[in-house]
Design an enzyme around this catalytic site. Structure first.
Site, PDB file in Angstrom:
ATOM      1  N   SER A 154       0.873  -1.186   0.000  1.00 48.10           N
ATOM      2  CA  SER A 154       0.000   0.000   0.000  1.00 48.10           C
ATOM      3  C   SER A 154       0.904   1.228   0.000  1.00 48.10           C
ATOM      4  CB  SER A 154      -0.836  -0.010   1.286  1.00 48.10           C
ATOM      5  OG  SER A 154      -1.469   1.238   1.500  1.00 48.10           O
ATOM      6  N   TYR A 167      -2.053  -1.147  10.382  1.00 47.46           N
ATOM      7  CA  TYR A 167      -2.099  -1.213   8.913  1.00 47.46           C
ATOM      8  C   TYR A 167      -0.764  -0.764   8.323  1.00 47.46           C
ATOM      9  CZ  TYR A 167      -3.971  -0.902   4.176  1.00 47.46           C
ATOM     10  OH  TYR A 167      -4.190  -1.087   2.825  1.00 47.46           O
TER      11      TYR A 167
HETATM   12  N1  LIG Z   1      -8.642  -0.145  -1.833  1.00 44.00           N
HETATM   13  C1  LIG Z   1      -7.594   0.618  -1.542  1.00 44.00           C
HETATM   14  O1  LIG Z   1      -7.638   1.860  -1.591  1.00 44.00           O
HETATM   15  C2  LIG Z   1      -6.272  -0.020  -1.167  1.00 44.00           C
HETATM   16  C3  LIG Z   1      -5.147   0.822  -1.044  1.00 44.00           C
HETATM   17  C4  LIG Z   1      -3.926   0.260  -0.687  1.00 44.00           C
HETATM   18  C5  LIG Z   1      -3.818  -1.105  -0.477  1.00 44.00           C
HETATM   19  N2  LIG Z   1      -4.919  -1.890  -0.604  1.00 44.00           N
HETATM   20  C6  LIG Z   1      -4.760  -3.334  -0.368  1.00 44.00           C
HETATM   21  O2  LIG Z   1      -5.246  -4.056  -1.479  1.00 44.00           O
HETATM   22  C7  LIG Z   1      -5.679  -5.358  -1.040  1.00 44.00           C
HETATM   23  C8  LIG Z   1      -7.058  -5.627  -1.596  1.00 44.00           C
HETATM   24  O3  LIG Z   1      -7.922  -4.637  -1.073  1.00 44.00           O
HETATM   25  P1  LIG Z   1      -9.330  -4.261  -1.728  1.00 44.00           P
HETATM   26  O4  LIG Z   1      -9.467  -2.807  -1.576  1.00 44.00           O
HETATM   27  O5  LIG Z   1      -9.501  -4.915  -3.033  1.00 44.00           O
HETATM   28  O6  LIG Z   1     -10.279  -4.918  -0.598  1.00 44.00           O
HETATM   29  P2  LIG Z   1     -11.606  -5.819  -0.660  1.00 44.00           P
HETATM   30  O7  LIG Z   1     -12.135  -5.819   0.725  1.00 44.00           O
HETATM   31  O8  LIG Z   1     -12.487  -5.369  -1.762  1.00 44.00           O
HETATM   32  O9  LIG Z   1     -11.011  -7.269  -0.994  1.00 44.00           O
HETATM   33  C9  LIG Z   1     -10.243  -7.976  -0.048  1.00 44.00           C
HETATM   34  C10 LIG Z   1     -10.660  -9.444  -0.056  1.00 44.00           C
HETATM   35  O10 LIG Z   1      -9.793 -10.139   0.852  1.00 44.00           O
HETATM   36  C11 LIG Z   1     -10.580 -11.142   1.486  1.00 44.00           C
HETATM   37  N3  LIG Z   1      -9.955 -11.540   2.752  1.00 44.00           N
HETATM   38  C12 LIG Z   1      -9.832 -10.799   3.870  1.00 44.00           C
HETATM   39  N4  LIG Z   1      -9.260 -11.524   4.842  1.00 44.00           N
HETATM   40  C13 LIG Z   1      -9.012 -12.752   4.319  1.00 44.00           C
HETATM   41  C14 LIG Z   1      -8.443 -13.929   4.842  1.00 44.00           C
HETATM   42  N5  LIG Z   1      -8.013 -14.008   6.122  1.00 44.00           N
HETATM   43  N6  LIG Z   1      -8.351 -15.027   4.032  1.00 44.00           N
HETATM   44  C15 LIG Z   1      -8.779 -14.962   2.750  1.00 44.00           C
HETATM   45  N7  LIG Z   1      -9.348 -13.870   2.209  1.00 44.00           N
HETATM   46  C16 LIG Z   1      -9.463 -12.772   2.988  1.00 44.00           C
HETATM   47  C17 LIG Z   1     -11.928 -10.481   1.702  1.00 44.00           C
HETATM   48  O11 LIG Z   1     -12.956 -11.450   1.906  1.00 44.00           O
HETATM   49  C18 LIG Z   1     -12.094  -9.676   0.414  1.00 44.00           C
HETATM   50  O12 LIG Z   1     -12.818 -10.406  -0.558  1.00 44.00           O
HETATM   51  C19 LIG Z   1      -5.573  -5.347   0.484  1.00 44.00           C
HETATM   52  O13 LIG Z   1      -4.367  -5.985   0.881  1.00 44.00           O
HETATM   53  C20 LIG Z   1      -5.527  -3.863   0.819  1.00 44.00           C
HETATM   54  O14 LIG Z   1      -4.865  -3.610   2.036  1.00 44.00           O
HETATM   55  C21 LIG Z   1      -6.149  -1.392  -0.944  1.00 44.00           C
END
Ligand SMILES: NC(=O)c1ccc[n+]([C@@H]2O[C@H](COP(=O)([O-])OP(=O)(O)OC[C@H]3O[C@@H](n4cnc5c(N)ncnc54)[C@H](O)[C@@H]3O)[C@@H](O)[C@H]2O)c1
Length: 263
Positions: A154, A167
């Protein structure tokens, strides 16, 4: 016509039932993957991703697994190999934003939960993915890798955010794990990189914003264009990093954030 970026490769994506992971699983399939293993805790979301891939003519299977559990992670890698014969590309992406709070009085329980989901999971996934990748022959000729891993960090992997110690620490830690594995397995023909998304419009982000337009405006304001990223824009970076066209990219922390952290 050029072959797809993932032609003939077997890909595995964690957190592929939603957001960035779903977009990446779908792009792997669209770019010619021999099969995509869609891993998520959320069965409904994971099955939807598989249905989307199949509707577009691709091949995918869903596996429900909790990436904080070592037996489930080991079973996840075994499932990829049992189903498709090998594991070429792994995107360790499942994560959670966690509940924020002031440092003083921060809950140890919440700290441990987020470190487990965002950091320990990446350690466990890499441990079992690397074990498989080191046993297989490279695919794809002269620039082919024995395997490629991309971890989702991130912007919070390189800068601090008040009230999110868990985080921020977890996402900094993902970069440390990425660099360590990249160095340790470079000579084995395995590359390990990380993407660092900026504010991206996913269900996780929508959960954080809730129905508060001020938070949405603040998230958009972090990005120089004034708009959040789309999951598909992150997927492009992951699938390219996993491809043979990125054969000299290793140990890299790639910001995909519209310039957010450059300011
Ligand atoms: N959306 C943003 O702005 C953003 C920014 C920086 C980093 N990220 C990172 O990107 C990644 C994806 O995020 P996103 O925004 O697509 O989120 P999201 O919530 O849409 O998708 C995340 C998925 O991970 C699954 N998950 C959570 N815990 C789990 C576990 N223990 N075992 C298996 N599956 C699990 C959830 O069920 C969900 O479907 C994450 O690591 C997040 O920290 C997101």
């Amino acid at each position: 016509m050029a072959a797809g970026l993932a032609e003939g490769k077997v890909a595995l994506v964690t957190g592929a039932g939603s957001g960035i992971g779903r977009a990446t699983a779908e792009l792997f399939a669209a770019e010619g993957a021999a099969g995509v293993v869609v891993v998520d805790l959320n069965e409904t979301g994971g099955k939807e991703t598989v249905a989307n891939i199949e509707a577009a003519g691709g091949r995918a299977v869903f596996l429900r697994a909790d990436v904080t559990s070592e037996p489930e992670v080991a079973a996840m890698v075994k499932h990829a190999v049992d189903t498709y014969g090998r594991l070429d590309c792994a995107h360790n992406n499942a994560g959670t934003s966690g509940v924020g709070g002031a440092f003083i009085g921060f809950s140890l329980e919440e700290w441990n939960r987020v470190i487990a989901v965002n950091l320990t999971s990446v350690f466990l996934c890499m441990k079992h993915e690397l074990a498989q990748m080191t046993t297989q022959e490279p695919l794809g000729g002269a620039h082919g890798a024995r395997g490629v891993i991309v971890n989702t960090s991130s912007g919070a992997g390189v800068i601090g955010f008040p009230t999110l110690p868990h985080y921020v620490a977890s996402k900094h830690g993902v970069l440390g794990l990425t660099k360590t594995a990249a160095l340790e397995y470079a000579a084995s023909g395995i590359r390990v990189n990380a993407i660092l998304p900026g504010s991206t419009d996913t269900p996780m982000m929508r959960g954080y914003i809730g129905d508060n337009p001020a938070i949405e405006a603040a998230m958009k304001a972090t990005v120089p264009t004034g708009e959040m990223g789309r999951p598909e824009q992150l997927a492009e970076a992951v699938v390219w990093l996993c491809s043979d066209r990125a054969s000299w990219v290793n140990g890299e922390s790639m910001l995909v954030d519209g310039g957010t952290v450059s300011r």
